[in-house]
Motif scaffolding. Structure first.
Motif, PDB file in Angstrom:
ATOM      1  N   GLY A 136      31.819  -0.402  -6.749  1.00  0.00           N
ATOM      2  CA  GLY A 136      31.325  -0.669  -8.100  1.00  0.00           C
ATOM      3  C   GLY A 136      31.565  -2.104  -8.528  1.00  0.00           C
ATOM      4  N   GLY A 137      32.723  -2.634  -8.202  1.00  0.00           N
ATOM      5  CA  GLY A 137      33.025  -4.014  -8.569  1.00  0.00           C
ATOM      6  C   GLY A 137      32.141  -5.009  -7.853  1.00  0.00           C
ATOM      7  N   GLU A 138      31.898  -4.741  -6.558  1.00  0.00           N
ATOM      8  CA  GLU A 138      31.024  -5.623  -5.788  1.00  0.00           C
ATOM      9  C   GLU A 138      29.591  -5.573  -6.307  1.00  0.00           C
ATOM     10  OE1 GLU A 138      33.553  -5.232  -1.597  1.00  0.00           O
ATOM     11  OE2 GLU A 138      31.850  -3.910  -2.007  1.00  0.00           O
ATOM     12  N   GLN A 139      29.139  -4.384  -6.693  1.00  0.00           N
ATOM     13  CA  GLN A 139      27.797  -4.271  -7.268  1.00  0.00           C
ATOM     14  C   GLN A 139      27.696  -5.027  -8.588  1.00  0.00           C
ATOM     15  OE1 GLN A 139      26.298  -0.276  -7.514  1.00  0.00           O
ATOM     16  NE2 GLN A 139      26.382   0.046  -5.305  1.00  0.00           N
ATOM     17  N   GLN A 140      28.784  -5.030  -9.378  1.00  0.00           N
ATOM     18  CA  GLN A 140      28.754  -5.772 -10.638  1.00  0.00           C
ATOM     19  C   GLN A 140      28.690  -7.268 -10.382  1.00  0.00           C
ATOM     20  OE1 GLN A 140      28.680  -4.438 -14.095  1.00  0.00           O
ATOM     21  NE2 GLN A 140      27.786  -6.483 -13.917  1.00  0.00           N
ATOM     22  N   MET A 141      29.458  -7.723  -9.390  1.00  0.00           N
ATOM     23  CA  MET A 141      29.366  -9.136  -9.002  1.00  0.00           C
ATOM     24  C   MET A 141      27.946  -9.485  -8.580  1.00  0.00           C
ATOM     25  SD  MET A 141      32.796  -9.478  -6.677  1.00  0.00           S
ATOM     26  CE  MET A 141      34.388  -8.884  -7.285  1.00  0.00           C
ATOM     27  N   LEU A 142      27.326  -8.585  -7.830  1.00  0.00           N
ATOM     28  CA  LEU A 142      25.963  -8.817  -7.353  1.00  0.00           C
ATOM     29  C   LEU A 142      24.971  -8.850  -8.516  1.00  0.00           C
ATOM     30  CD1 LEU A 142      23.895  -9.180  -5.121  1.00  0.00           C
ATOM     31  CD2 LEU A 142      23.936  -6.701  -4.750  1.00  0.00           C
ATOM     32  N   ALA A 143      25.130  -7.959  -9.479  1.00  0.00           N
ATOM     33  CA  ALA A 143      24.226  -7.924 -10.629  1.00  0.00           C
ATOM     34  C   ALA A 143      24.317  -9.222 -11.435  1.00  0.00           C
ATOM     35  CB  ALA A 143      24.539  -6.728 -11.520  1.00  0.00           C
ATOM     36  N   LEU A 156      22.511 -12.852 -20.416  1.00  0.00           N
ATOM     37  CA  LEU A 156      22.755 -11.616 -21.153  1.00  0.00           C
ATOM     38  C   LEU A 156      23.521 -10.659 -20.248  1.00  0.00           C
ATOM     39  CD1 LEU A 156      19.151 -11.049 -22.607  1.00  0.00           C
ATOM     40  CD2 LEU A 156      21.010 -12.402 -23.610  1.00  0.00           C
ATOM     41  N   LEU A 157      24.665 -10.186 -20.703  1.00  0.00           N
ATOM     42  CA  LEU A 157      25.506  -9.286 -19.914  1.00  0.00           C
ATOM     43  C   LEU A 157      25.702  -7.985 -20.682  1.00  0.00           C
ATOM     44  CD1 LEU A 157      28.251 -11.848 -18.854  1.00  0.00           C
ATOM     45  CD2 LEU A 157      26.417 -10.973 -17.418  1.00  0.00           C
ATOM     46  N   ASP A 158      25.291  -6.881 -20.078  1.00  0.00           N
ATOM     47  CA  ASP A 158      25.394  -5.574 -20.727  1.00  0.00           C
ATOM     48  C   ASP A 158      26.464  -4.744 -20.019  1.00  0.00           C
ATOM     49  OD1 ASP A 158      25.026  -3.292 -22.197  1.00  0.00           O
ATOM     50  OD2 ASP A 158      22.875  -3.126 -21.835  1.00  0.00           O
ATOM     51  N   GLU A 159      27.621  -4.615 -20.645  1.00  0.00           N
ATOM     52  CA  GLU A 159      28.757  -3.826 -20.144  1.00  0.00           C
ATOM     53  C   GLU A 159      29.182  -4.260 -18.738  1.00  0.00           C
ATOM     54  OE1 GLU A 159      30.362  -2.060 -22.092  1.00  0.00           O
ATOM     55  OE2 GLU A 159      29.108  -0.904 -23.456  1.00  0.00           O
ATOM     56  N   PRO A 160      29.603  -5.515 -18.567  1.00  0.00           N
ATOM     57  CA  PRO A 160      29.968  -5.980 -17.224  1.00  0.00           C
ATOM     58  C   PRO A 160      31.201  -5.315 -16.629  1.00  0.00           C
ATOM     59  CG  PRO A 160      30.497  -7.642 -18.878  1.00  0.00           C
ATOM     60  CD  PRO A 160      29.680  -6.597 -19.567  1.00  0.00           C
ATOM     61  N   SER A 161      32.081  -4.731 -17.448  1.00  0.00           N
ATOM     62  CA  SER A 161      33.306  -4.132 -16.894  1.00  0.00           C
ATOM     63  C   SER A 161      33.251  -2.613 -16.819  1.00  0.00           C
ATOM     64  CB  SER A 161      34.525  -4.553 -17.732  1.00  0.00           C
ATOM     65  OG  SER A 161      34.597  -3.813 -18.934  1.00  0.00           O
ATOM     66  N   VAL A 188      27.198 -11.189 -24.626  1.00  0.00           N
ATOM     67  CA  VAL A 188      27.765 -10.090 -23.859  1.00  0.00           C
ATOM     68  C   VAL A 188      28.008  -8.862 -24.728  1.00  0.00           C
ATOM     69  CG1 VAL A 188      30.108 -11.049 -24.136  1.00  0.00           C
ATOM     70  CG2 VAL A 188      29.666  -9.390 -22.323  1.00  0.00           C
ATOM     71  N   VAL A 189      27.557  -7.726 -24.228  1.00  0.00           N
ATOM     72  CA  VAL A 189      27.916  -6.412 -24.770  1.00  0.00           C
ATOM     73  C   VAL A 189      29.031  -5.881 -23.892  1.00  0.00           C
ATOM     74  CG1 VAL A 189      27.151  -4.006 -24.912  1.00  0.00           C
ATOM     75  CG2 VAL A 189      25.698  -5.823 -25.797  1.00  0.00           C
ATOM     76  N   GLU A 190      30.132  -5.459 -24.489  1.00  0.00           N
ATOM     77  CA  GLU A 190      31.280  -5.073 -23.682  1.00  0.00           C
ATOM     78  C   GLU A 190      32.071  -3.950 -24.342  1.00  0.00           C
ATOM     79  OE1 GLU A 190      34.080  -4.303 -21.298  1.00  0.00           O
ATOM     80  OE2 GLU A 190      32.537  -5.694 -20.624  1.00  0.00           O
ATOM     81  N   GLN A 191      32.374  -2.906 -23.554  1.00  0.00           N
ATOM     82  CA  GLN A 191      33.140  -1.771 -24.068  1.00  0.00           C
ATOM     83  C   GLN A 191      34.586  -2.153 -24.385  1.00  0.00           C
ATOM     84  OE1 GLN A 191      33.966   1.280 -21.250  1.00  0.00           O
ATOM     85  NE2 GLN A 191      34.387  -0.111 -19.567  1.00  0.00           N
ATOM     86  N   ASN A 192      35.143  -3.094 -23.625  1.00  0.00           N
ATOM     87  CA  ASN A 192      36.513  -3.536 -23.871  1.00  0.00           C
ATOM     88  C   ASN A 192      36.480  -4.633 -24.929  1.00  0.00           C
ATOM     89  OD1 ASN A 192      39.067  -4.915 -23.702  1.00  0.00           O
ATOM     90  ND2 ASN A 192      39.423  -3.869 -21.759  1.00  0.00           N
ATOM     91  N   ALA A 193      36.578  -4.214 -26.176  1.00  0.00           N
ATOM     92  CA  ALA A 193      36.407  -5.147 -27.288  1.00  0.00           C
ATOM     93  C   ALA A 193      37.463  -6.241 -27.283  1.00  0.00           C
ATOM     94  CB  ALA A 193      36.448  -4.386 -28.612  1.00  0.00           C
ATOM     95  N   ARG A 194      38.685  -5.887 -26.936  1.00  0.00           N
ATOM     96  CA  ARG A 194      39.760  -6.883 -26.941  1.00  0.00           C
ATOM     97  C   ARG A 194      39.464  -8.008 -25.941  1.00  0.00           C
ATOM     98  NH1 ARG A 194      44.543  -6.508 -29.152  1.00  0.00           N
ATOM     99  NH2 ARG A 194      44.276  -4.269 -29.454  1.00  0.00           N
ATOM    100  N   GLN A 195      39.073  -7.631 -24.731  1.00  0.00           N
ATOM    101  CA  GLN A 195      38.788  -8.635 -23.709  1.00  0.00           C
ATOM    102  C   GLN A 195      37.564  -9.459 -24.084  1.00  0.00           C
ATOM    103  OE1 GLN A 195      40.896  -9.048 -21.050  1.00  0.00           O
ATOM    104  NE2 GLN A 195      39.759 -10.949 -20.711  1.00  0.00           N
ATOM    105  N   ALA A 196      36.568  -8.795 -24.659  1.00  0.00           N
ATOM    106  CA  ALA A 196      35.349  -9.505 -25.060  1.00  0.00           C
ATOM    107  C   ALA A 196      35.659 -10.547 -26.127  1.00  0.00           C
ATOM    108  CB  ALA A 196      34.324  -8.509 -25.575  1.00  0.00           C
ATOM    109  N   LEU A 197      36.515 -10.202 -27.078  1.00  0.00           N
ATOM    110  CA  LEU A 197      36.854 -11.138 -28.150  1.00  0.00           C
ATOM    111  C   LEU A 197      37.740 -12.281 -27.649  1.00  0.00           C
ATOM    112  CD1 LEU A 197      37.420  -8.624 -31.093  1.00  0.00           C
ATOM    113  CD2 LEU A 197      35.555 -10.279 -30.861  1.00  0.00           C
ATOM    114  N   LYS A 198      38.521 -12.029 -26.607  1.00  0.00           N
ATOM    115  CA  LYS A 198      39.301 -13.116 -26.006  1.00  0.00           C
ATOM    116  C   LYS A 198      38.395 -14.149 -25.357  1.00  0.00           C
ATOM    117  CE  LYS A 198      43.565 -10.555 -24.997  1.00  0.00           C
ATOM    118  NZ  LYS A 198      44.424  -9.991 -23.920  1.00  0.00           N
TER     119      LYS A 198
END
Length: 234
Positions: A136-143, A156-161, A188-198
Motif C-alpha cells: 500500500g505504501g509503495e502504491q501511494q508513492m507511485l500515485a 492535488l493530494l486526496d488522502e495520501p496517508s 491536500v485532503v488528509e484524514q490525519n488532521a494533525r499531520q496535515a496542519l503541521k
C-alpha cells in the motif's frame, strides 16, 4: 493561483457541495479537513475537471477553468493523486509513471522520472514490478510520483496517508515536505488532521458540503472546536 467562487456540485438531485469558496496562493500548502462524507473528494474531483459544478466558478492563474476538460487541466499545470491510489495494477511501476507524463515531451518526462526515483528510491527498486503487487505504501508513492510526472505547478493530494502503517506514513509526509521545497503548490485532503496542519500554511474545514472554518494552520490547530472534532488527544 487557484480560486473557487461559490462552487456547487450535485449528484442528481443531491447537492454535495453547497457554495464553497476558497483560495490557494502560489507556493502554499493548503489542507481541507472534514469527516467522511463532507464532500472533500467531490471538491478535489471538481478542481481536476472530473466533475463539473452546477454553479460557481473555478479560476487558475486568473483564467476561468470551470468547464475545462480534465486532460486540458493537466496541461495547464494541475495534477491529482487520487484517493485509493488508483494505480494500473497490470502495468509496471515505470509504465504507470510514464502514463503520468502523457502531455509532455519524452526527454522531459525521462528527466522528471529520474527526479521521482530520487524522491522515492523504493520505486526505482521496483521499477519493473507490476504495480498491483506493490504494498500500500509503495502504491501511494507511485500515485504521487505519477502525478508529479505531469510536472504540475499545483499538486492535488486526496488522502495520501489512508491505510498506511505509521513508518510509511512518516516517509510519505517527508516526501511531501521535499516536494514543497521544490516550489510545487499543494492542496491536500488528509484524514490525519494533525499531520496535515503541521505541513500546511492554511486550512479549511468542510462539513456537509460547506466551509465552516478557515484560518492559518496554527490557528486551526489551536482552535478548541477543531481540536475536539478532528485532532483528538496528543
Amino acid at each position: 493561483m487557484l480560486e473557487l467562487e461559490d462552487i456547487k456540485v450535485s449528484y442528481g438531485h443531491i447537492e454535495a457541495i453547497k457554495g464553497v469558496s476558497l483560495t490557494v496562493e502560489e507556493g502554499e500548502v493548503v489542507t481541507i479537513l472534514g469527516a467522511n462524507g463532507a464532500g472533500k473528494t467531490t471538491l478535489m474531483r471538481t478542481i481536476s475537471g472530473l466533475l463539473k459544478p452546477t454553479a460557481g466558478a473555478l479560476r487558475y492563474d486568473g483564467k476561468d477553468i470551470t468547464q475545462t476538460r480534465a486532460d486540458s487541466i493537466v496541461e495547464l499545470g494541475i495534477a491529482q493523486s487520487p484517493e485509493g491510489r488508483r494505480v494500473f495494477g497490470t502495468l509496471t511501476v515505470e509504465e504507470n509513471l510514464m502514463l503520468g507524463a502523457y502531455t509532455r515531451p519524452k526527454a522531459e518526462a525521462l528527466e522528471t522520472r529520474k527526479q521521482v526515483y530520487e524522491l522515492f528510491p523504493r520505486l526505482l527498486e521496483r521499477r519493473q514490478q507490476l504495480s498491483g503487487t506493490l504494498s500500500g505504501g509503495e502504491q501511494q508513492m507511485l500515485a504521487i510520483g505519477r502525478a508529479l510526472m505531469a510536472k504540475p505547478r499545483l499538486l492535488l493530494l486526496d488522502e495520501p496517508s489512508l491505510g498506511l502503517a505509521p513508518i510509511v506514513f512518516k516517509n510519505i509526509f517527508k516526501a511531501l515536505e521535499d516536494i514543497r521545497q521544490t516550489g510545487v503548490t499543494i492542496l491536500v485532503v488528509e484524514q490525519n488532521a494533525r499531520q496535515a496542519l503541521k505541513l500546511a500554511d492554511r486550512g479549511y474545514v468542510l462539513e456537509v458540503g460547506k466551509i465552516v472554518h478557515s484560518d492559518t494552520a496554527k490557528a486551526l490547530m489551536a482552535s478548541s472546536e477543531v481540536q475536539e472534532a478532528y485532532l483528538g488527544k496528543g
